[in-house]
Design an enzyme around this catalytic site. Structure first.
Site, PDB file in Angstrom:
ATOM      1  N   CYS A  96      25.413  -5.404  36.792  1.00 23.00           N
ATOM      2  CA  CYS A  96      26.780  -5.690  36.344  1.00 23.00           C
ATOM      3  C   CYS A  96      26.874  -6.575  35.101  1.00 23.00           C
ATOM      4  O   CYS A  96      27.683  -6.274  34.212  1.00 23.00           O
ATOM      5  CB  CYS A  96      27.635  -6.240  37.488  1.00 23.00           C
ATOM      6  SG  CYS A  96      26.809  -7.184  38.736  1.00 23.00           S
ATOM      7  N   ARG A 114      14.193  -7.385  43.019  1.00 25.13           N
ATOM      8  CA  ARG A 114      14.444  -8.544  43.878  1.00 25.13           C
ATOM      9  C   ARG A 114      13.140  -8.938  44.561  1.00 25.13           C
ATOM     10  O   ARG A 114      12.346  -8.065  44.947  1.00 25.13           O
ATOM     11  CB  ARG A 114      15.476  -8.219  44.955  1.00 25.13           C
ATOM     12  CG  ARG A 114      16.738  -7.526  44.456  1.00 25.13           C
ATOM     13  CD  ARG A 114      17.840  -8.494  44.091  1.00 25.13           C
ATOM     14  NE  ARG A 114      18.986  -7.775  43.542  1.00 25.13           N
ATOM     15  CZ  ARG A 114      19.953  -7.231  44.284  1.00 25.13           C
ATOM     16  NH1 ARG A 114      19.903  -7.322  45.598  1.00 25.13           N
ATOM     17  NH2 ARG A 114      20.963  -6.599  43.704  1.00 25.13           N
ATOM     18  N   GLN A 160      20.011   1.341  41.588  1.00 23.58           N
ATOM     19  CA  GLN A 160      21.372   1.372  42.117  1.00 23.58           C
ATOM     20  C   GLN A 160      22.215   2.386  41.349  1.00 23.58           C
ATOM     21  O   GLN A 160      22.077   2.514  40.130  1.00 23.58           O
ATOM     22  CB  GLN A 160      22.016  -0.015  41.995  1.00 23.58           C
ATOM     23  CG  GLN A 160      21.369  -1.079  42.869  1.00 23.58           C
ATOM     24  CD  GLN A 160      22.040  -2.431  42.704  1.00 23.58           C
ATOM     25  OE1 GLN A 160      22.196  -2.923  41.596  1.00 23.58           O
ATOM     26  NE2 GLN A 160      22.428  -3.040  43.805  1.00 23.58           N
ATOM     27  N   ASP A 220      25.101   2.265  40.146  1.00 23.22           N
ATOM     28  CA  ASP A 220      26.136   1.287  39.834  1.00 23.22           C
ATOM     29  C   ASP A 220      27.209   1.861  38.916  1.00 23.22           C
ATOM     30  O   ASP A 220      26.918   2.651  38.019  1.00 23.22           O
ATOM     31  CB  ASP A 220      25.508   0.086  39.124  1.00 23.22           C
ATOM     32  CG  ASP A 220      25.420  -1.130  40.029  1.00 23.22           C
ATOM     33  OD1 ASP A 220      26.173  -1.184  41.012  1.00 23.22           O
ATOM     34  OD2 ASP A 220      24.602  -2.021  39.748  1.00 23.22           O
ATOM     35  N   HIS A 241      31.023   0.208  37.007  1.00 25.85           N
ATOM     36  CA  HIS A 241      31.997  -0.866  36.874  1.00 25.85           C
ATOM     37  C   HIS A 241      33.213  -0.334  36.143  1.00 25.85           C
ATOM     38  O   HIS A 241      33.089   0.275  35.076  1.00 25.85           O
ATOM     39  CB  HIS A 241      31.377  -2.064  36.152  1.00 25.85           C
ATOM     40  CG  HIS A 241      30.235  -2.648  36.919  1.00 25.85           C
ATOM     41  ND1 HIS A 241      28.938  -2.228  36.748  1.00 25.85           N
ATOM     42  CD2 HIS A 241      30.214  -3.577  37.904  1.00 25.85           C
ATOM     43  CE1 HIS A 241      28.159  -2.882  37.596  1.00 25.85           C
ATOM     44  NE2 HIS A 241      28.897  -3.702  38.296  1.00 25.85           N
ATOM     45  N   LYS A 244      35.413  -6.999  49.223  1.00 26.62           N
ATOM     46  CA  LYS A 244      34.914  -5.642  49.040  1.00 26.62           C
ATOM     47  C   LYS A 244      35.276  -4.763  50.224  1.00 26.62           C
ATOM     48  O   LYS A 244      35.660  -5.245  51.295  1.00 26.62           O
ATOM     49  CB  LYS A 244      33.404  -5.649  48.830  1.00 26.62           C
ATOM     50  CG  LYS A 244      32.628  -6.345  49.923  1.00 26.62           C
ATOM     51  CD  LYS A 244      31.134  -6.405  49.620  1.00 26.62           C
ATOM     52  CE  LYS A 244      30.391  -7.165  50.711  1.00 26.62           C
ATOM     53  NZ  LYS A 244      29.027  -6.718  50.915  1.00 26.62           N
ATOM     54  N   HIS A 300      33.596  -3.065  41.160  1.00 24.77           N
ATOM     55  CA  HIS A 300      32.179  -2.724  41.287  1.00 24.77           C
ATOM     56  C   HIS A 300      32.077  -1.617  42.334  1.00 24.77           C
ATOM     57  O   HIS A 300      32.689  -1.722  43.405  1.00 24.77           O
ATOM     58  CB  HIS A 300      31.361  -3.925  41.770  1.00 24.77           C
ATOM     59  CG  HIS A 300      31.457  -5.141  40.912  1.00 24.77           C
ATOM     60  ND1 HIS A 300      30.380  -5.658  40.240  1.00 24.77           N
ATOM     61  CD2 HIS A 300      32.503  -5.966  40.626  1.00 24.77           C
ATOM     62  CE1 HIS A 300      30.747  -6.749  39.585  1.00 24.77           C
ATOM     63  NE2 HIS A 300      32.037  -6.956  39.798  1.00 24.77           N
TER      64      HIS A 300
END
Length: 650
Positions: free
Chosen positions: A339, A368, A386, A388, A390, A472, A518
């Site tokens: 992000c 991670r 991911q 992802d 946005h 979320k 997100h």
């Protein structure tokens, strides 16, 4: 008098007035005697409470039974206390850490001191738990002050509870007692221990206190419990079925991925079959995103540490990130999140309200640090991708954009035959971990709830489950054998626009803050594939299968015709191979079945003479002989419609 009564919104939406201090049990009794008899706890204004807690204000209430997630949470929470009570009886010198419920049961972290505790000891603890449960001891709640709580555990020599209590400044501290066992706990609990009828302690593990590798390693005992012996039997059968579907076993058998120690633990290598599977998934979502106006971007795998300091991911997630490293006098870090990179892309240009919403999407790899003991095949890794996206929009556009992301996520899971439960994950006002202005949080949470109500979603609210920068919507799917997995998520974010000073020029020619959504339906490609493998037991839908069909000539005499069939199938985009080995046809069929290939196309003299194919479907056997052109049409239809396998148990 008005002050002596409260108005409660019941599960069916009806409002009813009760005397102040009415308990959850009394509300349940007013609805149905049967409901009261089966009640385990209540959810009041999004907090799970004991049945006997007096209610002092207006609000929404639901009654939790074994059929509800909140009911199971309460049941397994109480079972963790019964486990600790049993351990205290058998090992009086044991010291207790934490004992929470989890999605599939509960665990307790225990310091056995000098006593060794192994797998062979679990059965006697199970027996003692049932003995404790049969006493039908009530769970009694007591509020204590911090000094009193610390003194209690110092006398018991339990430094772990003292450590926890010292972090509870300005929070209500409560003890729960059942029988002779007292525990630091905020609850809730079931009315009495006798509701627990069946217990299975499933495994042992080591766990560092508070996840700190420099702290003492405790013994973690995992377990599960049920209100009926029959439910335990069904659970154990499901566990055996889960072992059969284990993605680590099937991933190796089907050549999906591998873990190589020279590359590093938790860093999967996608094999050709797995790469095909993954690219097919990406293409599916990419096509859906293009239809909905997303623009794809690519961002680097590392960035300057200042980026993550600005976003708050560093140091907030510091313990789960790889250490920064120096580059020409600056500090850089492996990307833990996509992000912040997308926010910088947004801010790279002057934005007008006429451009919004801007929807940026990326299949972005992130990293991670997970402890080696927590790594698990594809489902828990150190490097993952991911899906992802946005969305940067005006406040007026927010609700429509949330609806669109929910519809996309629902479409994804419906395609795989996965029923979805929805959770609205909100902040816990007593927790200090959340960033941003509380007004923004209240606004975002209200808007999410409005959308969920307008879309008539069946949802529950979970306080304390929000991300640090915003509330979320979490999508919890159920797989083919009934297990639940949290996958897709949609988050509303008013915090990052402030931190990154994101703006757009409105119709009034002034600058305004956009709102960010997100969104990640799959969550991570690695974990989603691990779940798909187990959901389908490796028997993927035709459109997704790495190898969709195998052409099996009965003998070498028909190899030329078999090659022609293979070519025609490849011409329509099918992933197909010919097995031209000099093996018996039965052996070729067995090999294709073991590899879980959806279609086996058998050709011999009749097929060659009639321009046809004999077809076997995986797990179904012979499904008939078809003219080749008709079979090609059938395959096209099955792929285009993304049909589930005929034997899939959705």
């Amino acid at each position: 008098m008005p002050n002596d009564s409260i108005t409660l919104t019941l599960p069916d939406g009806a409002k009813k007035t009760f005397p102040k201090n009415t308990t959850g049990y009394e509300v349940a009794e007013s609805i149905s005697t049967g409901l009261a008899r089966n009640a385990l706890s209540i959810t009041f204004n999004a907090s799970i409470l004991d049945l006997d807690r007096p209610l002092k204000s207006d609000g929404e209430i639901s009654i939790n039974t074994w059929e509800d997630d909140d009911g199971k949470y309460t049941f397994w929470h109480s079972s963790a206390h019964i486990l600790a009570e049993a351990i205290q009886e058998l090992y009086p010198d044991a010291k207790f850490g934490i004992g929470p419920p989890i999605e599939t049961g509960f665990y307790y972290d225990i310091d056995f001191g000098g006593h060794s505790f192994g797998q062979e000891d679990l059965e006697k603890v199970e027996d003692k738990m049932i003995e404790m449960a049969r006493k039908k001891s009530e769970f009694e709640r007591e509020t204590v002050d911090q000094t009193e709580a610390i003194e209690y555990y110092k006398k018991k020599g339990n430094e772990y509870k003292v450590d926890l209590i010292e972090d509870l400044d300005d929070q209500e501290i409560t003890f729960y007692t059942q029988g002779n066992f007292t525990d630091l706990c905020r609850g809730p609990h079931i009315p009495h221990t006798g509701l627990v009828k069946a217990v299975k302690l499933t495994s042992l593990a080591g766990a560092y206190w508070r996840g700190d590798v420099d702290s003492k390693q405790l013994t973690r005992i995992y377990g599960v419990s049920f209100p009926k012996q029959k439910l335990l039997k069904e659970h154990l059968e499901q566990v055996e079925e889960a072992k059969r579907r284990d993605h680590k076993k099937l991933g190796k058998q089907l050549k999906i991925y591998m873990i190589d120690q020279m590359v590093g633990p938790g860093l999967p290598l996608w094999l050709p079959n797995g790469t095909t599977l993954r690219r097919t998934l990406e293409a599916f979502l990419r096509d859906e995103q293009l239809k909905r106006g997303y623009q794809e971007v690519i961002t680097p795998h590392i960035a300057n540490l200042e980026l993550y300091k600005t976003s708050g991911h560093y140091p907030y997630y510091q313990d789960s990130q790889f250490n920064p490293f120096g580059v020409e006098g600056d500090e850089y870090m492996l990307k833990p999140m996509n992000c912040p990179h997308h926010h910088r892309i947004y801010s790279s240009d002057l934005r007008s309200y006429r451009e919004l919403p801007i929807r940026l999407a990326e299949f972005g790899s992130v990293y991670r640090y997970e402890q080696s003991g927590e790594l698990n095949g594809l489902s828990r890794v150190r490097g993952f991708t991911q899906d992802d996206a946005h969305i940067y929009c005006t406040h007026d556009q927010l609700k429509d954009e949330i609806k669109n992301t929910i519809e996309l996520t629902q479409h994804v899971f419906n395609t795989f035959g996965m029923p979805v439960d929805i959770r609205l994950s909100f902040r816990d006002d007593n927790d200090k971990k959340y960033g941003g202005n509380s007004e923004y949080w209240d606004r975002a949470q209200a808007e999410i709830k409005e959308v969920a109500d307008e879309m008539q979603l069946d949802y529950r609210v979970a306080k304390g489950e929000a991300s640090f920068y915003g509330p979320k919507i979490d999508f919890i799917i159920r797989d083919a054998i009934g297990r639940k997995w949290q996958l897709g998520t949609v988050q509303v974010d008013y915090v990052m626009p402030e931190r990154f000073d994101l703006t757009y020029v409105g119709s009034d020619n002034d600058k305004h803050r956009p709102v960010i959504i997100h969104r990640a339906p799959f969550g991570s490609m690695e974990r989603f594939v691990s779940i798909l493998i187990e959901h389908f037991a490796g028997d993927f839908p035709l459109w997704l299968a790495p190898l969709q069909a195998k052409v099996l000539p009965i003998s070498e005499d028909y190899s030329e015709y078999a090659a022609n069939v293979e070519s025609e199938l490849k011409a329509i985009g099918m992933r197909v191979e010919m097995d031209n080995r000099s093996e018996q046809i039965g052996s070729k069929i067995r090999d294709a079945e073991t590899s879980k290939i959806p279609y086996m196309i058998i050709v011999g003299s009749d097929e060659q003479d009639n321009d046809s194919v004999s077809v076997r479907r995986h797990k179904q056997g012979d499904i008939g002989t078809f003219p080749l052109k008709d079979f090609i049409y059938k395959l096209n239809e099955e792929v285009n419609q993304k049909q589930l396998p005929p034997t899939h148990n959705s």
